[in-house]
Design a protein around this motif. Structure first.
Motif, PDB file in Angstrom:
ATOM      1  N   LEU A   1      16.551  -4.905 -13.511  1.00 21.10           N
ATOM      2  CA  LEU A   1      15.889  -3.700 -14.014  1.00 21.10           C
ATOM      3  C   LEU A   1      15.172  -2.983 -12.878  1.00 21.10           C
ATOM      4  N   PRO A   2      15.317  -1.651 -12.789  1.00 25.97           N
ATOM      5  CA  PRO A   2      14.702  -0.916 -11.678  1.00 25.97           C
ATOM      6  C   PRO A   2      13.174  -0.924 -11.749  1.00 25.97           C
ATOM      7  N   VAL A   3      12.562  -0.899 -10.566  1.00 21.55           N
ATOM      8  CA  VAL A   3      11.109  -0.863 -10.419  1.00 21.55           C
ATOM      9  C   VAL A   3      10.767   0.257  -9.440  1.00 21.55           C
ATOM     10  N   GLY A   4       9.680   0.970  -9.709  1.00 23.87           N
ATOM     11  CA  GLY A   4       9.238   2.022  -8.809  1.00 23.87           C
ATOM     12  C   GLY A   4       7.987   1.643  -8.050  1.00 23.87           C
ATOM     13  N   LEU A   5       7.883   2.144  -6.833  1.00 22.48           N
ATOM     14  CA  LEU A   5       6.655   2.074  -6.041  1.00 22.48           C
ATOM     15  C   LEU A   5       5.996   3.448  -6.145  1.00 22.48           C
ATOM     16  N   HIS A   6       4.715   3.466  -6.483  1.00 26.06           N
ATOM     17  CA  HIS A   6       3.969   4.688  -6.751  1.00 26.06           C
ATOM     18  C   HIS A   6       3.071   4.991  -5.561  1.00 26.06           C
ATOM     19  N   LEU A   7       3.265   6.139  -4.940  1.00 26.08           N
ATOM     20  CA  LEU A   7       2.446   6.571  -3.813  1.00 26.08           C
ATOM     21  C   LEU A   7       1.621   7.781  -4.237  1.00 26.08           C
ATOM     22  N   VAL A   8       0.341   7.779  -3.885  1.00 27.34           N
ATOM     23  CA  VAL A   8      -0.596   8.835  -4.264  1.00 27.34           C
ATOM     24  C   VAL A   8      -1.310   9.313  -3.005  1.00 27.34           C
ATOM     25  N   ALA A   9      -1.526  10.616  -2.901  1.00 26.52           N
ATOM     26  CA  ALA A   9      -2.237  11.183  -1.752  1.00 26.52           C
ATOM     27  C   ALA A   9      -3.433  11.992  -2.237  1.00 26.52           C
ATOM     28  N   ALA A  10      -4.289  12.366  -1.309  1.00 28.58           N
ATOM     29  CA  ALA A  10      -5.422  13.233  -1.628  1.00 28.58           C
ATOM     30  C   ALA A  10      -4.904  14.599  -2.093  1.00 28.58           C
ATOM     31  N   PRO A  11      -5.676  15.324  -2.889  1.00 28.51           N
ATOM     32  CA  PRO A  11      -5.235  16.649  -3.334  1.00 28.51           C
ATOM     33  C   PRO A  11      -4.811  17.545  -2.174  1.00 28.51           C
ATOM     34  N   HIS A  12      -3.670  18.209  -2.380  1.00 27.57           N
ATOM     35  CA  HIS A  12      -3.098  19.157  -1.415  1.00 27.57           C
ATOM     36  C   HIS A  12      -2.570  18.472  -0.149  1.00 27.57           C
ATOM     37  N   ARG A  13      -2.415  17.164  -0.205  1.00 29.13           N
ATOM     38  CA  ARG A  13      -1.731  16.447   0.896  1.00 29.13           C
ATOM     39  C   ARG A  13      -0.321  16.057   0.454  1.00 29.13           C
ATOM     40  N   ASP A  14       0.316  16.932  -0.302  1.00 30.33           N
ATOM     41  CA  ASP A  14       1.667  16.679  -0.800  1.00 30.33           C
ATOM     42  C   ASP A  14       2.656  16.466   0.344  1.00 30.33           C
ATOM     43  N   GLY A  15       2.457  17.183   1.447  1.00 28.01           N
ATOM     44  CA  GLY A  15       3.363  17.030   2.578  1.00 28.01           C
ATOM     45  C   GLY A  15       3.323  15.637   3.166  1.00 28.01           C
ATOM     46  N   VAL A  16       2.139  15.087   3.344  1.00 25.12           N
ATOM     47  CA  VAL A  16       2.002  13.717   3.846  1.00 25.12           C
ATOM     48  C   VAL A  16       2.606  12.733   2.856  1.00 25.12           C
ATOM     49  N   LEU A  17       2.370  12.971   1.564  1.00 32.31           N
ATOM     50  CA  LEU A  17       2.917  12.103   0.525  1.00 32.31           C
ATOM     51  C   LEU A  17       4.436  12.019   0.628  1.00 32.31           C
ATOM     52  N   LEU A  18       5.094  13.165   0.736  1.00 34.90           N
ATOM     53  CA  LEU A  18       6.552  13.163   0.776  1.00 34.90           C
ATOM     54  C   LEU A  18       7.084  12.705   2.127  1.00 34.90           C
ATOM     55  N   ALA A  19       6.322  12.901   3.191  1.00 40.11           N
ATOM     56  CA  ALA A  19       6.721  12.337   4.484  1.00 40.11           C
ATOM     57  C   ALA A  19       6.725  10.815   4.414  1.00 40.11           C
ATOM     58  N   ALA A  20       5.733  10.244   3.736  1.00 43.75           N
ATOM     59  CA  ALA A  20       5.691   8.793   3.560  1.00 43.75           C
ATOM     60  C   ALA A  20       6.843   8.319   2.688  1.00 43.75           C
ATOM     61  N   ALA A  21       7.124   9.048   1.621  1.00 43.98           N
ATOM     62  CA  ALA A  21       8.232   8.681   0.747  1.00 43.98           C
ATOM     63  C   ALA A  21       9.565   8.726   1.493  1.00 43.98           C
ATOM     64  N   THR A  22       9.723   9.704   2.371  1.00 45.67           N
ATOM     65  CA  THR A  22      10.936   9.803   3.178  1.00 45.67           C
ATOM     66  C   THR A  22      11.058   8.612   4.118  1.00 45.67           C
ATOM     67  N   ASP A  23       9.950   8.225   4.736  1.00 44.79           N
ATOM     68  CA  ASP A  23       9.966   7.091   5.650  1.00 44.79           C
ATOM     69  C   ASP A  23      10.300   5.803   4.896  1.00 44.79           C
ATOM     70  N   HIS A  24       9.737   5.644   3.709  1.00 45.08           N
ATOM     71  CA  HIS A  24      10.063   4.474   2.889  1.00 45.08           C
ATOM     72  C   HIS A  24      11.544   4.476   2.518  1.00 45.08           C
ATOM     73  N   GLU A  25      12.088   5.645   2.201  1.00 43.05           N
ATOM     74  CA  GLU A  25      13.495   5.748   1.834  1.00 43.05           C
ATOM     75  C   GLU A  25      14.409   5.340   2.990  1.00 43.05           C
ATOM     76  N   ARG A  26      14.004   5.665   4.214  1.00 41.81           N
ATOM     77  CA  ARG A  26      14.813   5.264   5.371  1.00 41.81           C
ATOM     78  C   ARG A  26      14.933   3.744   5.441  1.00 41.81           C
ATOM     79  N   LEU A  27      13.856   3.044   5.123  1.00 48.19           N
ATOM     80  CA  LEU A  27      13.904   1.583   5.098  1.00 48.19           C
ATOM     81  C   LEU A  27      14.876   1.106   4.027  1.00 48.19           C
ATOM     82  N   ARG A  28      14.802   1.696   2.852  1.00 48.77           N
ATOM     83  CA  ARG A  28      15.697   1.291   1.765  1.00 48.77           C
ATOM     84  C   ARG A  28      17.150   1.562   2.135  1.00 48.77           C
ATOM     85  N   ASP A  29      17.399   2.651   2.867  1.00 46.98           N
ATOM     86  CA  ASP A  29      18.760   2.962   3.287  1.00 46.98           C
ATOM     87  C   ASP A  29      19.254   1.985   4.345  1.00 46.98           C
TER      88      ASP A  29
END
Length: 258
Positions: A191-219
């Motif tokens: 069954l799939p599981v998600g990792l939840h990442l949260v950033a400070a308000p208006h730091r959406d760019g950092v949040l998605l940069a981290a998600a991209t870096d995590h995705e590279r590991l998964r790839d």
């Protein structure tokens, strides 16, 4: 959390922007539009086109706080193990400064329900204020907060009944923080599981940069699915956020029920 929870349970990506970047769809301001996508790059494309936001670089050594419960959840040990293992693998591969603060927040279910049903959360204002203050303090020393996306495993096709897996997601609809669920792996039953990442308000760019870096590991490498050393092994009690009369919707929705 109707983007993050389905994303976690389908092995894809779900994003809730900082509250206020898009018009709210309900009088309580809890409904935040956001995409569910296969890849983080598609989320970032949405952010740039719809929100008009530019790219933001991840810090050289991002500081990430891990909270397995937020102080009030009782996550399924198998879900917790997969999410934590994925986070630690990313931290090890990318030089993340992983921290484990004692974060003790208040369950937002009562405040959420009051705001959603009556448009008035005054009775819970003190608890909401304490949660926001604790998060402000946390984000003064870290770039990201990480949790499991859900406390429970995916529910069967007939729906969740009156049990909602919203313990890690509702809070951030109330506080307005941006958050994203990324694929973390699978339970022993597949069954799939998600990792939840949260950033400070208006730091959406950092949040998605981290998600991209995590995705590279998964790839780049498969995250092993064995039991995590040191994982919580107490008998599991299913996390039971209950709303009388609640019924699940079959329509992908704005980010409200997570």
């Amino acid at each position: 959390g109707s983007t993050r929870i389905p994303a976690a349970w389908c092995g894809v990506v779900g994003y809730k922007p900082t509250t206020g970047l898009l018009p709210a769809r309900d009088r309580a301001g809890l409904t935040v539009g956001g995409p569910i996508t296969r890849r983080v790059g598609d989320v970032d494309l949405y952010r740039r086109v719809v929100l008009g936001s530019g790219a933001e670089a991840l810090p050289a050594r991002p500081r990430v706080a891990w909270s397995p419960t937020l102080g009030f959840n009782r996550p399924d040990p198998a879900v917790l193990a997969v999410a934590e293992r994925s986070l630690r693998a990313w931290a090890s591969a990318s030089g993340v400064d992983l921290r484990e603060p004692a974060l003790e927040l208040t369950d937002p279910a009562a405040s959420w329900t009051a705001r959603r049903e009556h448009g008035d959360g005054d009775a819970h204002r003190d608890a909401d204020r304490r949660n926001r203050a604790a998060l402000d303090d946390l984000f003064g020393s870290v770039d990201l907060l990480a949790t499991p996306t859900t406390p429970n495993r995916p529910h069967p096709h007939e729906g969740p009944g009156d049990e909602l897996s919203v313990g890690f997601t509702w809070l951030f609809n109330l506080t307005g923080h941006p958050a994203v669920s990324v694929p973390a792996g699978f339970t022993p039953e597949g069954l799939p599981v998600g990792l939840h990442l949260v950033a400070a308000p208006h730091r959406d760019g950092v949040l998605l940069a981290a998600a991209t870096d995590h995705e590279r590991l998964r790839d780049g490498e498969a995250v092993p699915e064995g039991p995590l050393s040191g994982c919580v092994t107490r008998p599991h009690q299913r996390s039971t956020t209950r709303l009388p009369g609640w019924r699940s919707s079959t329509t992908p929705a704005p980010d409200t029920q997570e």
